[in-house]
Design an enzyme around this catalytic site. Structure first.
Site, PDB file in Angstrom:
ATOM      1  N   ASP A 156       0.854  -1.193   0.000  1.00 14.09           N
ATOM      2  CA  ASP A 156       0.000   0.000   0.000  1.00 14.09           C
ATOM      3  C   ASP A 156       0.890   1.243   0.000  1.00 14.09           C
ATOM      4  O   ASP A 156       2.070   1.172   0.351  1.00 14.09           O
ATOM      5  CB  ASP A 156      -0.927   0.036   1.228  1.00 14.09           C
ATOM      6  CG  ASP A 156      -1.846   1.262   1.209  1.00 14.09           C
ATOM      7  OD1 ASP A 156      -2.546   1.457   0.203  1.00 14.09           O
ATOM      8  OD2 ASP A 156      -1.839   2.041   2.179  1.00 14.09           O
ATOM      9  N   SER A 157       0.295   2.380  -0.362  1.00 16.89           N
ATOM     10  CA  SER A 157       1.051   3.633  -0.317  1.00 16.89           C
ATOM     11  C   SER A 157       1.455   3.977   1.123  1.00 16.89           C
ATOM     12  O   SER A 157       2.382   4.746   1.328  1.00 16.89           O
ATOM     13  CB  SER A 157       0.204   4.760  -0.899  1.00 16.89           C
ATOM     14  OG  SER A 157      -0.978   4.901  -0.141  1.00 16.89           O
ATOM     15  N   GLU A 195      -2.824   9.367   7.757  1.00 17.67           N
ATOM     16  CA  GLU A 195      -1.369   9.148   7.784  1.00 17.67           C
ATOM     17  C   GLU A 195      -0.722   9.973   8.897  1.00 17.67           C
ATOM     18  O   GLU A 195       0.336   9.625   9.403  1.00 17.67           O
ATOM     19  CB  GLU A 195      -0.733   9.508   6.430  1.00 17.67           C
ATOM     20  CG  GLU A 195      -1.080   8.537   5.304  1.00 17.67           C
ATOM     21  CD  GLU A 195      -0.259   7.244   5.317  1.00 17.67           C
ATOM     22  OE1 GLU A 195       0.955   7.308   5.551  1.00 17.67           O
ATOM     23  OE2 GLU A 195      -0.853   6.163   5.094  1.00 17.67           O
ATOM     24  N   TYR A 209      -0.626   8.731  -2.462  1.00 17.48           N
ATOM     25  CA  TYR A 209      -0.547   8.540  -3.904  1.00 17.48           C
ATOM     26  C   TYR A 209      -1.708   9.220  -4.638  1.00 17.48           C
ATOM     27  O   TYR A 209      -1.658   9.391  -5.844  1.00 17.48           O
ATOM     28  CB  TYR A 209      -0.635   7.043  -4.238  1.00 17.48           C
ATOM     29  CG  TYR A 209       0.648   6.242  -4.129  1.00 17.48           C
ATOM     30  CD1 TYR A 209       1.775   6.726  -3.462  1.00 17.48           C
ATOM     31  CD2 TYR A 209       0.718   4.980  -4.713  1.00 17.48           C
ATOM     32  CE1 TYR A 209       2.921   5.963  -3.370  1.00 17.48           C
ATOM     33  CE2 TYR A 209       1.866   4.211  -4.633  1.00 17.48           C
ATOM     34  CZ  TYR A 209       2.975   4.697  -3.960  1.00 17.48           C
ATOM     35  OH  TYR A 209       4.107   3.935  -3.886  1.00 17.48           O
ATOM     36  N   GLY A 210      -2.777   9.534  -3.883  1.00 10.15           N
ATOM     37  CA  GLY A 210      -4.066   9.921  -4.478  1.00 10.15           C
ATOM     38  C   GLY A 210      -4.013  11.024  -5.518  1.00 10.15           C
ATOM     39  O   GLY A 210      -4.793  11.017  -6.464  1.00 10.15           O
ATOM     40  N   CYS A 257     -11.075   3.153  -0.521  1.00 12.27           N
ATOM     41  CA  CYS A 257      -9.694   3.493  -0.201  1.00 12.27           C
ATOM     42  C   CYS A 257      -9.395   2.731   1.077  1.00 12.27           C
ATOM     43  O   CYS A 257     -10.187   2.794   2.034  1.00 12.27           O
ATOM     44  CB  CYS A 257      -9.524   4.991   0.016  1.00 12.27           C
ATOM     45  SG  CYS A 257      -7.911   5.420   0.709  1.00 12.27           S
ATOM     46  N   THR A 258      -8.283   2.014   1.062  1.00 19.31           N
ATOM     47  CA  THR A 258      -8.036   1.101   2.176  1.00 19.31           C
ATOM     48  C   THR A 258      -7.686   1.828   3.476  1.00 19.31           C
ATOM     49  O   THR A 258      -7.645   1.219   4.535  1.00 19.31           O
ATOM     50  CB  THR A 258      -6.931   0.090   1.797  1.00 19.31           C
ATOM     51  OG1 THR A 258      -5.780   0.815   1.356  1.00 19.31           O
ATOM     52  CG2 THR A 258      -7.418  -0.831   0.700  1.00 19.31           C
ATOM     53  N   HIS A 259      -7.457   3.131   3.391  1.00 19.74           N
ATOM     54  CA  HIS A 259      -7.252   3.921   4.612  1.00 19.74           C
ATOM     55  C   HIS A 259      -8.573   4.196   5.357  1.00 19.74           C
ATOM     56  O   HIS A 259      -8.588   4.378   6.568  1.00 19.74           O
ATOM     57  CB  HIS A 259      -6.650   5.292   4.295  1.00 19.74           C
ATOM     58  CG  HIS A 259      -5.190   5.294   3.981  1.00 19.74           C
ATOM     59  ND1 HIS A 259      -4.652   4.694   2.875  1.00 19.74           N
ATOM     60  CD2 HIS A 259      -4.143   5.863   4.639  1.00 19.74           C
ATOM     61  CE1 HIS A 259      -3.341   4.898   2.857  1.00 19.74           C
ATOM     62  NE2 HIS A 259      -3.007   5.613   3.923  1.00 19.74           N
ATOM     63  N   CYS A 295      -4.304  -1.257  -2.311  1.00 21.05           N
ATOM     64  CA  CYS A 295      -4.400   0.190  -2.494  1.00 21.05           C
ATOM     65  C   CYS A 295      -5.230   0.415  -3.745  1.00 21.05           C
ATOM     66  O   CYS A 295      -4.871  -0.071  -4.831  1.00 21.05           O
ATOM     67  CB  CYS A 295      -3.002   0.772  -2.669  1.00 21.05           C
ATOM     68  SG  CYS A 295      -2.966   2.529  -3.036  1.00 21.05           S
ATOM     69  N   ASN A 296      -6.339   1.124  -3.597  1.00 24.95           N
ATOM     70  CA  ASN A 296      -7.206   1.356  -4.758  1.00 24.95           C
ATOM     71  C   ASN A 296      -6.531   2.234  -5.792  1.00 24.95           C
ATOM     72  O   ASN A 296      -6.696   2.035  -6.989  1.00 24.95           O
ATOM     73  CB  ASN A 296      -8.509   2.013  -4.294  1.00 24.95           C
ATOM     74  CG  ASN A 296      -9.382   1.038  -3.540  1.00 24.95           C
ATOM     75  OD1 ASN A 296     -10.167   0.322  -4.133  1.00 24.95           O
ATOM     76  ND2 ASN A 296      -9.210   0.969  -2.231  1.00 24.95           N
ATOM     77  N   THR A 297      -5.783   3.241  -5.312  1.00 25.91           N
ATOM     78  CA  THR A 297      -5.142   4.169  -6.241  1.00 25.91           C
ATOM     79  C   THR A 297      -4.139   3.411  -7.116  1.00 25.91           C
ATOM     80  O   THR A 297      -4.114   3.577  -8.340  1.00 25.91           O
ATOM     81  CB  THR A 297      -4.437   5.294  -5.460  1.00 25.91           C
ATOM     82  OG1 THR A 297      -5.346   5.786  -4.475  1.00 25.91           O
ATOM     83  CG2 THR A 297      -4.013   6.419  -6.364  1.00 25.91           C
TER      84      THR A 297
HETATM   85  N1  DGL Z   1      -4.984   3.291   0.615  1.00 23.21           N
HETATM   86  C1  DGL Z   1      -4.849   3.960  -0.667  1.00 23.21           C
HETATM   87  C2  DGL Z   1      -6.063   3.616  -1.524  1.00 23.21           C
HETATM   88  O1  DGL Z   1      -6.701   2.593  -1.260  1.00 23.21           O
HETATM   89  C3  DGL Z   1      -4.568   5.403  -0.386  1.00 23.21           C
HETATM   90  C4  DGL Z   1      -4.098   6.143  -1.509  1.00 23.21           C
HETATM   91  C5  DGL Z   1      -3.209   7.322  -1.225  1.00 23.21           C
HETATM   92  O2  DGL Z   1      -2.052   7.121  -0.826  1.00 23.21           O
HETATM   93  O3  DGL Z   1      -3.658   8.436  -1.501  1.00 23.21           O
HETATM   94  O4  DGL Z   1      -6.394   4.290  -2.471  1.00 23.21           O
END
Ligand code: DGL
Length: 274
Positions: free
Chosen positions: A11-12, A159, A43-44, A193-195, A74-76
């Protein structure tokens, strides 16, 4: 310590820990190596090329660490890098490795949760702009209307450990309202988003109790379980010593503090060395 033949989880930053937690609970016997690219998170808002480059670097590092299978938790990264990695890099350089994302397994089931055929999707700007969920959900559930809302302030809040602080309420309410104002029919909200599962207590304050909030962890864990059953050629490569390693590109003390709260156990991460 070195671990061979592990499942890599990328993940990011911390967000993928929500997916890791569900996967490790569901499939506890395997070895896992988690990598958070905290130094370059979020990463978004990064471009397609940047997310692809960062994700590929991290995936290749996990391959070198001995992971034949990597999950982009991570979805992004799944939206912006997975297709290129699968179609270009794996085919040319790593034909025996596999990389799986989180968007398709989620799209495959999300339509089963809604009774009104109206699903809200909350994600990063990158995920929303990619329209990956619109496209994928439409393939499996053409009758379902999908309403998207990007929440660019949420990952930075998480974060930085501010997600359970009073200041977070403003941005939680703002994006929840912006999504729900798009349609009164929405009865299901996907946390794409996994966050975001870290914000569930706050999001729940600003939506009707009749609306279901769907995090992805269990969905991805079910899908991976099914994948391993269908792919014995990959499953047989994985060692089962129940070991777990955590790596971050960022500061290990910060990672350990956040990850330990998150996973409910002490985590001692290592700094990624190339
Ligand atoms: N957890 C990432 C996701 O699922 C976060 C992306 C990010 O770093 O902006 O998209």
């Amino acid at each position: 310590m070195n671990l061979s033949n592990s499942i890599g989880i990328f993940d990011s930053g911390f967000g993928g820990l929500t997916v890791f937690k569900s996967i490790a609970k569901r499939l506890p016997n395997y070895n896992y190596i988690y990598l958070g690219d905290n130094a370059r998170s979020p990463y978004g808002d990064h471009s397609f090329e940047t997310v692809y480059q960062y994700t590929l670097e991290c995936v290749e590092w996990l391959f070198k660490k001995g992971c034949p299978l990597v999950i982009l938790a991570c979805n992004t990264a799944s939206a912006k890098a997975l297709r290129n990695i699968q179609q270009l890099d794996l085919q040319k350089k790593y034909p025996n490795h596999r990389v799986l994302g989180v968007i398709r397994p989620t799209a495959e089931v999300i339509g089963t949760f809604t009774k009104t055929n109206a699903v809200g999707v909350l994600g990063t700007r990158g995920t929303v702009k990619s329209e990956s969920y619109l496209i994928e959900i439409n393939k499996f559930f053409p009758a379902v209307e999908v309403y998207q809302q990007s929440c660019p302030m949420w990952v930075p809040l998480i974060e930085n450990g501010e997600h359970d602080q009073p200041g977070a309420d403003y941005f939680v309410k703002k994006y929840a309202d912006e999504l729900l104002n798009q349609s009164a029919d929405i009865d299901t909200i996907l946390l794409a988003c996994t966050h975001y599962p870290l914000l569930i207590p706050k999001i729940s304050k600003y939506i009707s109790p009749k609306i279901q909030l769907i995090p992805q962890g269990d969905i991805v864990a079910n899908s991976l379980t099914d994948y391993l059953l269908r792919h014995p050629e990959i499953e047989s490569k994985l060692d089962k010593q129940r070991k777990q390693l955590f790596y971050t590109t960022g500061d290990t003390q910060t990672f350990d503090a956040q990850a330990s709260i998150f996973l409910g156990k002490k985590i001692l991460s290592e700094k990624l060395k190339s």
